[in-house]
Enzyme design. Sequence first.
Site, PDB file in Angstrom:
ATOM      1  N   CYS A   2      10.647  31.129  31.913  1.00 30.68           N
ATOM      2  CA  CYS A   2      11.685  31.525  32.697  1.00 30.68           C
ATOM      3  C   CYS A   2      13.011  31.326  32.327  1.00 30.68           C
ATOM      4  O   CYS A   2      13.278  30.492  31.287  1.00 30.68           O
ATOM      5  CB  CYS A   2      11.555  30.850  34.170  1.00 30.68           C
ATOM      6  N   SER A  43       3.189  39.396  29.218  1.00 34.42           N
ATOM      7  CA  SER A  43       3.639  39.778  30.550  1.00 34.42           C
ATOM      8  C   SER A  43       2.503  41.117  30.840  1.00 34.42           C
ATOM      9  O   SER A  43       2.624  41.651  31.931  1.00 34.42           O
ATOM     10  CB  SER A  43       5.081  40.299  30.506  1.00 34.42           C
ATOM     11  N   GLY A  44       1.699  41.249  29.897  1.00 31.32           N
ATOM     12  CA  GLY A  44       0.699  42.540  30.391  1.00 31.32           C
ATOM     13  C   GLY A  44       1.149  43.669  29.819  1.00 31.32           C
ATOM     14  O   GLY A  44       0.556  44.708  30.566  1.00 31.32           O
ATOM     15  N   CYS A  55      13.875  27.415  32.423  1.00 31.00           N
ATOM     16  CA  CYS A  55      13.451  26.843  31.203  1.00 31.00           C
ATOM     17  C   CYS A  55      13.714  27.004  29.880  1.00 31.00           C
ATOM     18  O   CYS A  55      13.914  26.089  28.954  1.00 31.00           O
ATOM     19  CB  CYS A  55      11.494  26.746  31.356  1.00 31.00           C
ATOM     20  N   GLU A  76       4.119  47.876  20.508  1.00 27.37           N
ATOM     21  CA  GLU A  76       5.150  47.098  19.848  1.00 27.37           C
ATOM     22  C   GLU A  76       6.273  48.066  19.319  1.00 27.37           C
ATOM     23  O   GLU A  76       6.649  47.889  18.099  1.00 27.37           O
ATOM     24  CB  GLU A  76       4.208  46.418  18.540  1.00 27.37           C
ATOM     25  N   THR A 125       0.503  45.276  26.924  1.00 28.83           N
ATOM     26  CA  THR A 125      -0.483  46.030  26.269  1.00 28.83           C
ATOM     27  C   THR A 125      -1.587  46.217  27.098  1.00 28.83           C
ATOM     28  O   THR A 125      -2.276  47.589  27.131  1.00 28.83           O
ATOM     29  CB  THR A 125      -0.727  45.185  25.121  1.00 28.83           C
TER      30      THR A 125
HETATM   31  P1  ADP Z   1       1.676  41.379  26.400  1.00 30.34           P
HETATM   32  O1  ADP Z   1       1.288  42.912  25.589  1.00 30.34           O
HETATM   33  O2  ADP Z   1       2.786  41.912  27.109  1.00 30.34           O
HETATM   34  O3  ADP Z   1       1.982  40.351  25.266  1.00 30.34           O
HETATM   35  P2  ADP Z   1      -1.128  41.455  27.087  1.00 30.34           P
HETATM   36  O4  ADP Z   1      -1.313  42.481  27.893  1.00 30.34           O
HETATM   37  O5  ADP Z   1      -1.553  41.523  25.673  1.00 30.34           O
HETATM   38  O6  ADP Z   1       0.450  41.142  27.195  1.00 30.34           O
HETATM   39  O7  ADP Z   1      -1.881  40.212  27.634  1.00 30.34           O
HETATM   40  C1  ADP Z   1      -1.712  39.736  29.226  1.00 30.34           C
HETATM   41  C2  ADP Z   1      -2.751  38.715  29.380  1.00 30.34           C
HETATM   42  O8  ADP Z   1      -2.256  37.715  28.683  1.00 30.34           O
HETATM   43  C3  ADP Z   1      -2.583  38.265  30.691  1.00 30.34           C
HETATM   44  O9  ADP Z   1      -3.513  39.286  31.459  1.00 30.34           O
HETATM   45  C4  ADP Z   1      -3.312  36.944  30.914  1.00 30.34           C
HETATM   46  O10 ADP Z   1      -4.703  36.834  30.610  1.00 30.34           O
HETATM   47  C5  ADP Z   1      -2.632  36.475  29.366  1.00 30.34           C
HETATM   48  N1  ADP Z   1      -1.759  35.494  29.476  1.00 30.34           N
HETATM   49  C6  ADP Z   1      -1.648  34.246  28.605  1.00 30.34           C
HETATM   50  N2  ADP Z   1      -0.505  33.565  29.085  1.00 30.34           N
HETATM   51  C7  ADP Z   1       0.054  34.116  29.834  1.00 30.34           C
HETATM   52  C8  ADP Z   1       1.111  34.073  30.911  1.00 30.34           C
HETATM   53  N3  ADP Z   1       1.944  32.917  30.486  1.00 30.34           N
HETATM   54  N4  ADP Z   1       1.624  34.804  31.937  1.00 30.34           N
HETATM   55  C9  ADP Z   1       0.696  35.823  32.105  1.00 30.34           C
HETATM   56  N5  ADP Z   1      -0.288  36.081  31.471  1.00 30.34           N
HETATM   57  C10 ADP Z   1      -0.580  35.239  30.493  1.00 30.34           C
HETATM   58  P1  TMP Z   2       3.230  41.105  22.512  1.00 32.01           P
HETATM   59  O1  TMP Z   2       4.614  41.395  23.336  1.00 32.01           O
HETATM   60  O2  TMP Z   2       2.218  42.035  22.578  1.00 32.01           O
HETATM   61  O3  TMP Z   2       2.633  39.561  22.776  1.00 32.01           O
HETATM   62  O4  TMP Z   2       3.577  41.044  20.877  1.00 32.01           O
HETATM   63  C1  TMP Z   2       4.717  40.745  20.348  1.00 32.01           C
HETATM   64  C2  TMP Z   2       4.805  40.597  19.116  1.00 32.01           C
HETATM   65  O5  TMP Z   2       6.202  40.696  18.457  1.00 32.01           O
HETATM   66  C3  TMP Z   2       4.082  39.487  18.302  1.00 32.01           C
HETATM   67  O6  TMP Z   2       3.611  39.957  17.120  1.00 32.01           O
HETATM   68  C4  TMP Z   2       5.120  38.423  18.151  1.00 32.01           C
HETATM   69  C5  TMP Z   2       6.523  39.494  17.816  1.00 32.01           C
HETATM   70  N1  TMP Z   2       7.858  38.800  18.159  1.00 32.01           N
HETATM   71  C6  TMP Z   2       8.818  38.908  17.049  1.00 32.01           C
HETATM   72  O7  TMP Z   2       8.638  39.374  16.221  1.00 32.01           O
HETATM   73  N2  TMP Z   2       9.980  38.408  17.362  1.00 32.01           N
HETATM   74  C7  TMP Z   2      10.237  37.935  18.742  1.00 32.01           C
HETATM   75  O8  TMP Z   2      11.391  37.212  18.733  1.00 32.01           O
HETATM   76  C8  TMP Z   2       9.158  37.513  19.605  1.00 32.01           C
HETATM   77  C9  TMP Z   2       9.353  37.081  20.837  1.00 32.01           C
HETATM   78  C10 TMP Z   2       8.065  38.181  19.152  1.00 32.01           C
HETATM   79 MG    MG Z   3       1.217  43.469  23.436  1.00 35.51          MG
HETATM   80 ZN    ZN Z   4      10.059  27.895  33.905  1.00 32.48          ZN
END
Ligand code: ADP
Ligand code: TMP
Ligand code: MG
Ligand code: ZN
Length: 188
Positions: free
Chosen positions: A177, A14-15, A180, A87, A17
Amino acid sequence: MSGKLTVIVGPMYSGKTTELLSLIEIYALGKKNYLVFKPSIDIRYSEEHIVSHTGLKAPAIKVTSSDELRKTFAEHAGQLDAIFIDEIHFFDENIVQIIEEIIYSGVNVFCVGLDMSYKHRPFKTTVQIMGIADEVIKKKAVCHICGEYKAVVSYRKVDDTESEIDVGGMEKYIAVCRDCYNKLTGRF
Ligand code: ADP
Ligand code: TMP
Ligand code: MG
Ligand code: ZN
């Protein structure tokens, strides 16, 4: 003057980081003093950086516990404008009190984490920090199933553990969502 606590939450992708990295850049451009922390369990893309899913990154101090974060912070006491933590859901709950102490010492705190596990349950540490925050930013992702920009929960594609803590990326998790999620799990 006390600092301010900002918390950024949402499902995976969701962006969160990316937004944290933008905030770090603002402090870097302003030549402010700050520290970036990550939990040492997060070895997904790098041990020494926080890294977004698109590869954007910033150097970070890895800590094994909230107490280690407190000690590292104390070594820089009086010198910092802000701290950034990625995290946050991986931290033990003592981080909540430590963050309160840091804010009251006049330092801004920016935390990022998952609000819900793939089981659709709140992550305790994140939710407690949301409760004491000045500002909570809740982000969405694009649902990997229907393509709508309304994914609020992460879904686990593989069924190899019951643990709510399991580091990983696209090989294990997608963002979906509510509709889903319900179709995939039949839980609600
Ligand atoms: P988070 O830390 O919330 O996991 P990041 O900031 O690391 O997210 O990464 C966000 C990036 O992931 C977006 O800019 C996009 O390029 C990519 N991305 C991959 N799958 C999706 C998705 N389903 N919805 C939105 N962005 C996505
Ligand atoms: P992200 O939000 O930057 O994508 O990273 C989430 C991290 O948390 C990733 O390493 C996977 C981990 N995770 C869990 O440990 N438990 C969970 O239920 C979910 C959804 C993610
Ligand atoms: Mg992240
Ligand atoms: Zn959906």
